[in-house]
Design a protein around this motif. Structure first.
Motif, PDB file in Angstrom:
ATOM      1  N   ALA A 160       0.623  -1.245   0.010  1.00  0.00           N
ATOM      2  CA  ALA A 160      -0.052   0.028  -0.054  1.00  0.00           C
ATOM      3  C   ALA A 160       0.931   1.184   0.045  1.00  0.00           C
ATOM      4  O   ALA A 160       2.076   1.191   0.398  1.00  0.00           O
ATOM      5  CB  ALA A 160      -0.862   0.168   1.180  1.00  0.00           C
ATOM      6  N   LEU A 161       0.444   2.238  -0.502  1.00  0.00           N
ATOM      7  CA  LEU A 161       1.028   3.710  -0.534  1.00  0.00           C
ATOM      8  C   LEU A 161       0.357   4.355   0.752  1.00  0.00           C
ATOM      9  O   LEU A 161      -0.705   4.585   0.792  1.00  0.00           O
ATOM     10  CB  LEU A 161       0.845   4.580  -1.849  1.00  0.00           C
ATOM     11  CG  LEU A 161       1.411   5.563  -1.965  1.00  0.00           C
ATOM     12  CD1 LEU A 161       3.045   5.658  -2.050  1.00  0.00           C
ATOM     13  CD2 LEU A 161       1.022   6.573  -2.997  1.00  0.00           C
ATOM     14  N   LEU A 162       1.484   4.846   1.539  1.00  0.00           N
ATOM     15  CA  LEU A 162       1.118   5.367   2.796  1.00  0.00           C
ATOM     16  C   LEU A 162       1.689   6.858   3.166  1.00  0.00           C
ATOM     17  O   LEU A 162       3.062   7.041   2.814  1.00  0.00           O
ATOM     18  CB  LEU A 162       1.382   4.261   3.953  1.00  0.00           C
ATOM     19  CG  LEU A 162       0.939   3.263   4.006  1.00  0.00           C
ATOM     20  CD1 LEU A 162       1.860   2.093   3.706  1.00  0.00           C
ATOM     21  CD2 LEU A 162      -0.005   2.676   5.297  1.00  0.00           C
ATOM     22  N   ALA A 163       0.940   7.607   3.117  1.00  0.00           N
ATOM     23  CA  ALA A 163       1.470   9.187   3.505  1.00  0.00           C
ATOM     24  C   ALA A 163       0.448   9.969   4.479  1.00  0.00           C
ATOM     25  O   ALA A 163      -0.671   9.434   4.698  1.00  0.00           O
ATOM     26  CB  ALA A 163       1.672   9.725   2.110  1.00  0.00           C
ATOM     27  N   HIS A 166       2.539  -2.840   4.116  1.00  0.00           N
ATOM     28  CA  HIS A 166       1.276  -3.343   4.216  1.00  0.00           C
ATOM     29  C   HIS A 166       0.380  -2.312   4.693  1.00  0.00           C
ATOM     30  O   HIS A 166       0.568  -1.461   5.808  1.00  0.00           O
ATOM     31  CB  HIS A 166       1.486  -4.643   5.277  1.00  0.00           C
ATOM     32  CG  HIS A 166       0.323  -5.438   5.552  1.00  0.00           C
ATOM     33  ND1 HIS A 166      -0.859  -5.079   6.153  1.00  0.00           N
ATOM     34  CD2 HIS A 166       0.116  -6.654   5.030  1.00  0.00           C
ATOM     35  CE1 HIS A 166      -1.822  -6.138   5.997  1.00  0.00           C
ATOM     36  NE2 HIS A 166      -1.166  -6.992   5.329  1.00  0.00           N
ATOM     37  N   PRO A 167      -1.005  -2.571   4.257  1.00  0.00           N
ATOM     38  CA  PRO A 167      -2.010  -1.660   4.603  1.00  0.00           C
ATOM     39  C   PRO A 167      -2.279  -1.347   5.961  1.00  0.00           C
ATOM     40  O   PRO A 167      -2.631  -0.421   6.611  1.00  0.00           O
ATOM     41  CB  PRO A 167      -3.243  -1.818   3.814  1.00  0.00           C
ATOM     42  CG  PRO A 167      -2.909  -3.228   3.422  1.00  0.00           C
ATOM     43  CD  PRO A 167      -1.419  -3.521   3.291  1.00  0.00           C
ATOM     44  N   ASP A 168      -2.060  -2.600   6.845  1.00  0.00           N
ATOM     45  CA  ASP A 168      -2.244  -2.296   8.237  1.00  0.00           C
ATOM     46  C   ASP A 168      -1.259  -1.251   8.997  1.00  0.00           C
ATOM     47  O   ASP A 168      -1.561  -0.872  10.180  1.00  0.00           O
ATOM     48  CB  ASP A 168      -1.931  -3.585   8.859  1.00  0.00           C
ATOM     49  CG  ASP A 168      -3.111  -4.664   8.515  1.00  0.00           C
ATOM     50  OD1 ASP A 168      -4.057  -4.257   8.109  1.00  0.00           O
ATOM     51  OD2 ASP A 168      -2.892  -5.689   9.111  1.00  0.00           O
ATOM     52  N   ASN A 169      -0.130  -0.835   8.169  1.00  0.00           N
ATOM     53  CA  ASN A 169       0.676   0.157   8.949  1.00  0.00           C
ATOM     54  C   ASN A 169      -0.121   1.684   8.999  1.00  0.00           C
ATOM     55  O   ASN A 169       0.438   2.470   9.396  1.00  0.00           O
ATOM     56  CB  ASN A 169       1.857   0.082   8.127  1.00  0.00           C
ATOM     57  CG  ASN A 169       2.883  -0.899   8.457  1.00  0.00           C
ATOM     58  OD1 ASN A 169       3.042  -1.538   9.576  1.00  0.00           O
ATOM     59  ND2 ASN A 169       3.422  -1.766   7.296  1.00  0.00           N
ATOM     60  N   GLY A 170      -1.226   1.671   8.161  1.00  0.00           N
ATOM     61  CA  GLY A 170      -1.797   2.948   8.253  1.00  0.00           C
ATOM     62  C   GLY A 170      -2.206   3.385   9.715  1.00  0.00           C
ATOM     63  O   GLY A 170      -2.280   2.594  10.546  1.00  0.00           O
ATOM     64  N   GLY A 171      -2.793   4.525   9.957  1.00  0.00           N
ATOM     65  CA  GLY A 171      -3.298   5.271  11.159  1.00  0.00           C
ATOM     66  C   GLY A 171      -2.175   5.752  11.716  1.00  0.00           C
ATOM     67  O   GLY A 171      -1.216   6.054  11.287  1.00  0.00           O
ATOM     68  N   ASP A 172      -2.401   6.564  12.782  1.00  0.00           N
ATOM     69  CA  ASP A 172      -1.765   7.152  13.629  1.00  0.00           C
ATOM     70  C   ASP A 172      -1.297   8.446  12.811  1.00  0.00           C
ATOM     71  O   ASP A 172       0.093   8.822  12.852  1.00  0.00           O
ATOM     72  CB  ASP A 172      -0.497   6.546  14.287  1.00  0.00           C
ATOM     73  CG  ASP A 172       0.279   7.206  15.217  1.00  0.00           C
ATOM     74  OD1 ASP A 172      -0.324   8.090  15.948  1.00  0.00           O
ATOM     75  OD2 ASP A 172       1.250   6.968  15.555  1.00  0.00           O
ATOM     76  N   LEU A 219      -1.273   8.498   9.402  1.00  0.00           N
ATOM     77  CA  LEU A 219      -0.964   7.863   8.224  1.00  0.00           C
ATOM     78  C   LEU A 219      -2.089   7.496   7.332  1.00  0.00           C
ATOM     79  O   LEU A 219      -2.539   6.569   7.813  1.00  0.00           O
ATOM     80  CB  LEU A 219       0.438   6.791   8.369  1.00  0.00           C
ATOM     81  CG  LEU A 219       1.286   6.668   7.292  1.00  0.00           C
ATOM     82  CD1 LEU A 219       2.107   7.979   6.869  1.00  0.00           C
ATOM     83  CD2 LEU A 219       2.136   5.416   7.465  1.00  0.00           C
ATOM     84  N   GLN A 220      -2.243   8.086   6.143  1.00  0.00           N
ATOM     85  CA  GLN A 220      -3.434   7.667   5.300  1.00  0.00           C
ATOM     86  C   GLN A 220      -2.967   6.589   4.414  1.00  0.00           C
ATOM     87  O   GLN A 220      -1.693   6.607   3.923  1.00  0.00           O
ATOM     88  CB  GLN A 220      -3.908   8.696   4.509  1.00  0.00           C
ATOM     89  CG  GLN A 220      -4.581  10.024   5.272  1.00  0.00           C
ATOM     90  CD  GLN A 220      -5.019  10.921   4.433  1.00  0.00           C
ATOM     91  OE1 GLN A 220      -5.644  10.465   3.477  1.00  0.00           O
ATOM     92  NE2 GLN A 220      -4.589  12.308   4.604  1.00  0.00           N
ATOM     93  N   VAL A 221      -3.809   5.400   4.281  1.00  0.00           N
ATOM     94  CA  VAL A 221      -3.536   4.645   3.009  1.00  0.00           C
ATOM     95  C   VAL A 221      -4.131   5.266   1.820  1.00  0.00           C
ATOM     96  O   VAL A 221      -5.313   5.265   1.397  1.00  0.00           O
ATOM     97  CB  VAL A 221      -4.231   3.133   3.465  1.00  0.00           C
ATOM     98  CG1 VAL A 221      -4.235   2.372   2.344  1.00  0.00           C
ATOM     99  CG2 VAL A 221      -3.809   2.688   4.804  1.00  0.00           C
ATOM    100  N   LEU A 222      -3.221   5.869   0.835  1.00  0.00           N
ATOM    101  CA  LEU A 222      -3.396   6.244  -0.262  1.00  0.00           C
ATOM    102  C   LEU A 222      -4.192   5.487  -1.298  1.00  0.00           C
ATOM    103  O   LEU A 222      -4.794   5.817  -2.480  1.00  0.00           O
ATOM    104  CB  LEU A 222      -2.746   7.301  -0.953  1.00  0.00           C
ATOM    105  CG  LEU A 222      -1.865   8.351   0.234  1.00  0.00           C
ATOM    106  CD1 LEU A 222      -1.012   9.268  -0.641  1.00  0.00           C
ATOM    107  CD2 LEU A 222      -3.187   9.237   0.593  1.00  0.00           C
ATOM    108  N   ALA A 223      -3.425   4.285  -1.316  1.00  0.00           N
ATOM    109  CA  ALA A 223      -3.902   3.163  -2.333  1.00  0.00           C
ATOM    110  C   ALA A 223      -3.500   1.910  -1.858  1.00  0.00           C
ATOM    111  O   ALA A 223      -2.449   1.958  -1.256  1.00  0.00           O
ATOM    112  CB  ALA A 223      -3.112   3.439  -3.735  1.00  0.00           C
TER     113      ALA A 223
END
Length: 268
Positions: A82-85, A140-146, A148-152
């Motif tokens: 996943a792309l996270l930012a 991994h998308p589970d790293n999103g949150g706090d 940090l958005q899952v952009l894709a």
């Protein structure tokens, strides 16, 4: 049981390590993982060995050739990138070199002007993105949150993307039992037909080769170490006979039996 793997927390290696150990510690070097296990400081090490898109992890191959350890298990897990930012306004994408390569098509199509930066692990890139709004991470998308958005999600070039990890243990835990076996062969020779001679003992005994790869020995130019995986256990007489032939061919060098092991598929 304690295991060491690539960190920081949240890497794909960490996810694989949790399948074999309750306590996981981290380093940012595959070589350190294998060396630490070889010294007996920890029970297990988990290292990525091969990806279905980008192929072998050469640092892992070289570490297995350098240090005397046993391979006691193979873990195969799908990779979901996943792309996270923090937001869409990032200027860099930071991740492990393999992850960047696995998402090459997506990044070139959607962010052709964004700088790509290779870092020690996917989790390190995610942490950079969490700390800096100008950085995006791949993980991994589970790293999103706090923050940090899952952009894709699922931005890897192929949906079949999977990584094979090996669990290494001290050499005295090497086993002859298992459906697969791995060897490292250094023939200390180079002549026409050498590779054919190294492979024929397996073909003659109907042993399937699942991987053969050469790596520079570091001794001299044109000198190679061969990594061989076969779909047979060391407990089988045919495997023992084939290895006897290989050891005769490599009498000026050496053969390291990493051991026999089974495969575990881990889904996340």
């Amino acid at each position: 049981m304690q295991a060491i793997t690539l960190g920081p927390e949240g890497t794909y290696s960490h996810r694989a390590a949790r399948a074999v150990a309750d306590e996981v510690t981290f380093t940012e070097s595959v070589t350190d993982i294998v060396a630490t296990v070889a010294s007996g400081e920890v029970d297990r090490g988990v290292v990525p060995i091969e990806n279905s898109i980008e192929g072998s992890v050469t640092e892992s191959l070289d570490a297995l050739a350098e240090h005397d350890v046993a391979v006691v298990l193979e873990i195969v897990t799908p990779i979901r990138h996943a792309l996270l930012a923090q937001n869409e306004g990032f200027e860099r994408v930071a991740s492990h070199a393999q992850a960047l390569a696995q998402c090459r098509t997506y990044l070139e199509a959607n962010y052709p002007d964004v700088t790509q930066e290779a870092v020690a692990s996917t989790a390190r890139g995610v942490q950079m993105a969490r700390d800096d709004p100008t950085v995006a991470g791949i993980g991994h998308p589970d790293n999103g949150g706090d923050g940090l958005q899952v952009l894709a999600e699922d931005i890897q070039d192929r949906t079949s993307n999977a990584t094979r990890f090996v669990v290494v243990a001290p050499a005295d835990e090497r086993s002859d039992a298992g459906g697969k076996s791995s060897f490292v062969v250094y023939p200390s020779a180079n002549y026409p037909g050498l590779l054919l001679e190294l492979l024929e003992p397996f073909a003659d005994r109907d042993i399937n080769l699942s991987r053969v790869e050469s790596r520079p020995s570091g001794e001299r130019l044109g000198d190679y170490v061969f990594h061989i995986d076969v779909q047979a256990g060391l407990y089988e007489q045919r495997t023992q006979d084939a290895l006897a032939d290989i050891e005769a061919l490599a009498e000026e060098g050496w053969v390291r039996r990493l051991g026999s092991y089974d495969t575990r598929h881990v889904l996340y």
